[in-house]
Design a protein around this motif. Structure first.
Motif: not given
Ligand code: C2E
Ligand code: CA
Ligand code: CA
Ligand code: CA
Length: 279
Positions: A57-59, A118-120, A150-152, A180-182, A201-203, A237-239
């Motif tokens: 889960f992403e917070a 968690v987004n950091v 942890l997302e950066l 790695v976010d975005d 990797l989060k695309i 893959a996001e979204g």
């Protein structure tokens, strides 16, 4: 010309002042909200698209009780990053996300317990106390380090920095996952993917939006998935909003996804229901 300039200035001054007052006001309210812990967390499932299972889960932070209605996270997070308030706010997010997921794990035991991501913010990555906060959050919650991701963003990796390098290695040794976010929106240098201990990797959604119609976007996403495979990284893959996107992603070997097609961000109780449903 000088007089005209002055007139312009007079015209814009009240607007500028209003803007500053508003920001000052928002900043003060943010201070109080941090002190009073007025925030809440929603969780968006990350799905293994081959198994049809929730893997984590992403917070996502929310600031619900504001006079002027809900302020979108992008807005209050950006302000908190600017003012440095992201340090205490981020610590709150980390502590509560760890505690929530530990509770969820104990209520729905599974061979591989779901992780929390968690987004950091960049500012937190540069904060000397951040590692302590991670350790304390894990210990207090009784959460296994490999249940924390942890997302950066790429910007954190762009400026080579001894502190970040050491921090990422320490977290990796602890067993914490780094994502790695975005991915793809910044100045991603592929060199950093090799140099830093990245796991995921989060695309970014912008790459997903136009598949499967746009063959160039399809080629790009396919390229990222192959790159990740080669480097031994997971891809999320996001979204994802449409079935056609999911099918295309499955076809090119992208295993993990997040998006409204599967589930929106939801509270902890709803997250537990979704988790049980996909058992
Ligand atoms: P993000 O990290 O890229 O998070 C994904 C955003 O996309 C979330 O927006 C989520 O609700 C939204 N989303 C998920 N699936 C879909 C979809 O299928 N379609 C569309 N249109 N949107 C989707 P949200 O919750 O508004 O958060 C926005 C941003 O705020 C996040 O982007 C993140 O950068 C930041 N943020 C949120 N919570 C935190 C936090 O606790 N700490 C930090 N540092 N940043 C946070
Ligand atoms: Ca994120
Ligand atoms: Ca993202
Ligand atoms: Ca489409």
């Amino acid at each position: 010309a000088k007089a005209a300039g002055k007139r312009q200035w007079r015209r814009f001054l009240p607007e500028l002042r209003d803007n500053m007052t508003e920001r000052h006001d928002l900043r003060a309210r943010l201070d109080r909200a941090i002190a009073d812990e007025e925030f809440s967390l929603l969780y968006q499932p990350v799905v293994d698209m081959t198994a049809g299972q929730v893997v984590g889960f992403e917070a996502l932070a929310r600031w619900p009780h504001t006079r002027r209605g809900m302020i979108p996270p992008l807005q209050f997070i950006a302000l908190a990053e600017e003012t440095g308030q992201i340090t205490p706010l981020g610590a709150w997010v980390l502590r509560n996300a760890a505690a929530d997921i530990a509770r969820l794990q104990s209520r729905t035991p599974r061979p591989v317990p779901p992780y929390v991501s968690v987004n950091v913010s960049a500012r937190q990555w540069r904060d000397s106390n951040f590692l302590n906060e991670v350790r304390t959050s894990l210990d207090t919650a009784g959460l296994r380090p490999d249940s924390l991701q942890l997302e950066l963003t790429e910007s954190v990796l762009m400026r080579p920095d001894a502190h970040i390098d050491a921090l990422l290695r320490t977290l990796k040794d602890l067993g914490v996952r780094i994502a790695v976010d975005d991915f793809g929106t910044g100045f991603s240098s592929l060199r950093y993917l090799r140099e830093f201990p990245i796991d995921v990797l989060k695309i970014d959604k912008t790459f997903i939006d136009d598949i499967p119609e746009d063959p160039r976007q399809v080629a790009l996403v396919e390229g990222i998935v192959h790159l990740a495979d080669t480097l031994g990284l997971q891809v999320i893959a996001e979204g994802i909003e449409e079935q056609s996107q999911r099918e295309l992603l499955a076809g090119i070997g992208c295993r993990f996804g997040q998006g409204y097609l599967f589930a929106p961000p939801m509270n902890l109780e709803e997250s537990e229901i979704v988790l049980r449903r996909t058992e």
